[in-house]
Design a protein around this motif. Structure first.
Motif, PDB file in Angstrom:
ATOM      1  N   TRP A   1       1.484   4.303  -2.832  1.00  0.00           N
ATOM      2  CA  TRP A   1       1.462   5.751  -2.587  1.00  0.00           C
ATOM      3  C   TRP A   1       2.723   6.395  -3.146  1.00  0.00           C
ATOM      4  O   TRP A   1       2.668   7.439  -3.776  1.00  0.00           O
ATOM      5  CB  TRP A   1       1.377   6.060  -1.111  1.00  0.00           C
ATOM      6  CG  TRP A   1       0.156   5.552  -0.401  1.00  0.00           C
ATOM      7  CD1 TRP A   1      -0.987   5.039  -0.950  1.00  0.00           C
ATOM      8  CD2 TRP A   1      -0.038   5.511   1.006  1.00  0.00           C
ATOM      9  NE1 TRP A   1      -1.869   4.682   0.042  1.00  0.00           N
ATOM     10  CE2 TRP A   1      -1.321   4.964   1.255  1.00  0.00           C
ATOM     11  CE3 TRP A   1       0.747   5.887   2.092  1.00  0.00           C
ATOM     12  CZ2 TRP A   1      -1.825   4.790   2.542  1.00  0.00           C
ATOM     13  CZ3 TRP A   1       0.241   5.714   3.370  1.00  0.00           C
ATOM     14  CH2 TRP A   1      -1.035   5.176   3.581  1.00  0.00           C
ATOM     15  N   LYS A   2       3.851   5.745  -2.902  1.00  0.00           N
ATOM     16  CA  LYS A   2       5.126   6.280  -3.380  1.00  0.00           C
ATOM     17  C   LYS A   2       5.144   6.326  -4.905  1.00  0.00           C
ATOM     18  O   LYS A   2       5.565   7.312  -5.503  1.00  0.00           O
ATOM     19  CB  LYS A   2       6.278   5.437  -2.844  1.00  0.00           C
ATOM     20  CG  LYS A   2       7.630   6.008  -3.166  1.00  0.00           C
ATOM     21  CD  LYS A   2       8.732   5.216  -2.505  1.00  0.00           C
ATOM     22  CE  LYS A   2      10.080   5.803  -2.879  1.00  0.00           C
ATOM     23  NZ  LYS A   2      11.174   5.074  -2.234  1.00  0.00           N
TER      24      LYS A   2
ATOM     25  N   LYS B   1      -6.048   9.193   4.162  1.00  0.00           N
ATOM     26  CA  LYS B   1      -5.040   8.579   5.024  1.00  0.00           C
ATOM     27  C   LYS B   1      -4.098   9.608   5.651  1.00  0.00           C
ATOM     28  O   LYS B   1      -3.374   9.290   6.597  1.00  0.00           O
ATOM     29  CB  LYS B   1      -4.198   7.572   4.235  1.00  0.00           C
ATOM     30  CG  LYS B   1      -4.987   6.393   3.710  1.00  0.00           C
ATOM     31  CD  LYS B   1      -5.406   5.480   4.828  1.00  0.00           C
ATOM     32  CE  LYS B   1      -6.035   4.211   4.287  1.00  0.00           C
ATOM     33  NZ  LYS B   1      -6.259   3.229   5.328  1.00  0.00           N
ATOM     34  N   GLN B   2      -4.085  10.822   5.139  1.00  0.00           N
ATOM     35  CA  GLN B   2      -3.116  11.816   5.597  1.00  0.00           C
ATOM     36  C   GLN B   2      -3.169  12.115   7.101  1.00  0.00           C
ATOM     37  O   GLN B   2      -2.121  12.126   7.752  1.00  0.00           O
ATOM     38  CB  GLN B   2      -3.245  13.096   4.772  1.00  0.00           C
ATOM     39  CG  GLN B   2      -2.798  12.895   3.344  1.00  0.00           C
ATOM     40  CD  GLN B   2      -3.094  14.066   2.442  1.00  0.00           C
ATOM     41  OE1 GLN B   2      -3.611  15.099   2.867  1.00  0.00           O
ATOM     42  NE2 GLN B   2      -2.769  13.917   1.161  1.00  0.00           N
TER      43      GLN B   2
ATOM     44  N   ARG C   1       1.833  10.372  -4.070  1.00  0.00           N
ATOM     45  CA  ARG C   1       0.855  11.041  -3.207  1.00  0.00           C
ATOM     46  C   ARG C   1       0.341  10.074  -2.156  1.00  0.00           C
ATOM     47  O   ARG C   1       0.311   8.857  -2.376  1.00  0.00           O
ATOM     48  CB  ARG C   1      -0.319  11.594  -4.018  1.00  0.00           C
ATOM     49  CG  ARG C   1      -1.134  10.556  -4.763  1.00  0.00           C
ATOM     50  CD  ARG C   1      -2.309  11.119  -5.540  1.00  0.00           C
ATOM     51  NE  ARG C   1      -3.374  11.603  -4.699  1.00  0.00           N
ATOM     52  CZ  ARG C   1      -4.287  10.844  -4.119  1.00  0.00           C
ATOM     53  NH1 ARG C   1      -4.275   9.537  -4.273  1.00  0.00           N
ATOM     54  NH2 ARG C   1      -5.237  11.378  -3.377  1.00  0.00           N
ATOM     55  N   ILE C   2      -0.032  10.634  -1.029  1.00  0.00           N
ATOM     56  CA  ILE C   2      -0.679   9.872   0.031  1.00  0.00           C
ATOM     57  C   ILE C   2      -2.155  10.253  -0.040  1.00  0.00           C
ATOM     58  O   ILE C   2      -2.482  11.448  -0.041  1.00  0.00           O
ATOM     59  CB  ILE C   2      -0.076  10.219   1.408  1.00  0.00           C
ATOM     60  CG1 ILE C   2       1.404   9.825   1.431  1.00  0.00           C
ATOM     61  CG2 ILE C   2      -0.854   9.538   2.530  1.00  0.00           C
ATOM     62  CD1 ILE C   2       2.175  10.347   2.634  1.00  0.00           C
ATOM     63  N   PRO C   3      -3.058   9.280  -0.117  1.00  0.00           N
ATOM     64  CA  PRO C   3      -4.480   9.618  -0.225  1.00  0.00           C
ATOM     65  C   PRO C   3      -4.930  10.548   0.900  1.00  0.00           C
ATOM     66  O   PRO C   3      -4.529  10.388   2.060  1.00  0.00           O
ATOM     67  CB  PRO C   3      -5.176   8.260  -0.127  1.00  0.00           C
ATOM     68  CG  PRO C   3      -4.143   7.263  -0.540  1.00  0.00           C
ATOM     69  CD  PRO C   3      -2.835   7.834  -0.076  1.00  0.00           C
TER      70      PRO C   3
ATOM     71  N   THR D   1       0.843  -1.199   0.000  1.00  0.00           N
ATOM     72  CA  THR D   1       0.000   0.000   0.000  1.00  0.00           C
ATOM     73  C   THR D   1       0.871   1.239   0.000  1.00  0.00           C
ATOM     74  O   THR D   1       0.667   2.165  -0.787  1.00  0.00           O
ATOM     75  CB  THR D   1      -0.934   0.002   1.221  1.00  0.00           C
ATOM     76  OG1 THR D   1      -1.816  -1.122   1.119  1.00  0.00           O
ATOM     77  CG2 THR D   1      -1.752   1.279   1.302  1.00  0.00           C
TER      78      THR D   1
END
Length: 78
Positions: free
Chosen positions: A31-32, A41-42, A36-38, A27
């Motif tokens: 993202w990497k 989830k940030q 971007r990180i959703p 997962t």
């Protein structure tokens, strides 16, 4: 961010981030790859990374690879 290094590298790599936040490495790798990180989830990432003793800001999580160049900046660089 505090350096030119991406957030994932700053925190020790994909597996280290995955262990820190309780997500599967695949997962975090996705993202990497997406750079971007959703947004959903940030907040969790910020909380868990801070709880692990790292200094992290919302800016670091929203822009894990730094702020992208604007079209004007891209044109100047060309």
């Amino acid at each position: 961010m505090t350096s030119d290094t991406d957030l994932f590298a700053r925190l020790g790599g994909t597996r280290a981030v995955a262990d820190m936040i309780g997500e599967p490495p695949s997962t975090v790798q996705s993202w990497k790859t997406a750079r971007r990180i959703p947004s959903t989830k940030q907040p969790m990432v910020i909380e868990k990374v801070r709880n692990a003793g790292h200094i992290i800001t919302a800016h670091d999580v929203v822009f894990p690879f730094g702020v992208p160049a604007t079209p004007i900046e891209q044109k100047k660089a060309a």
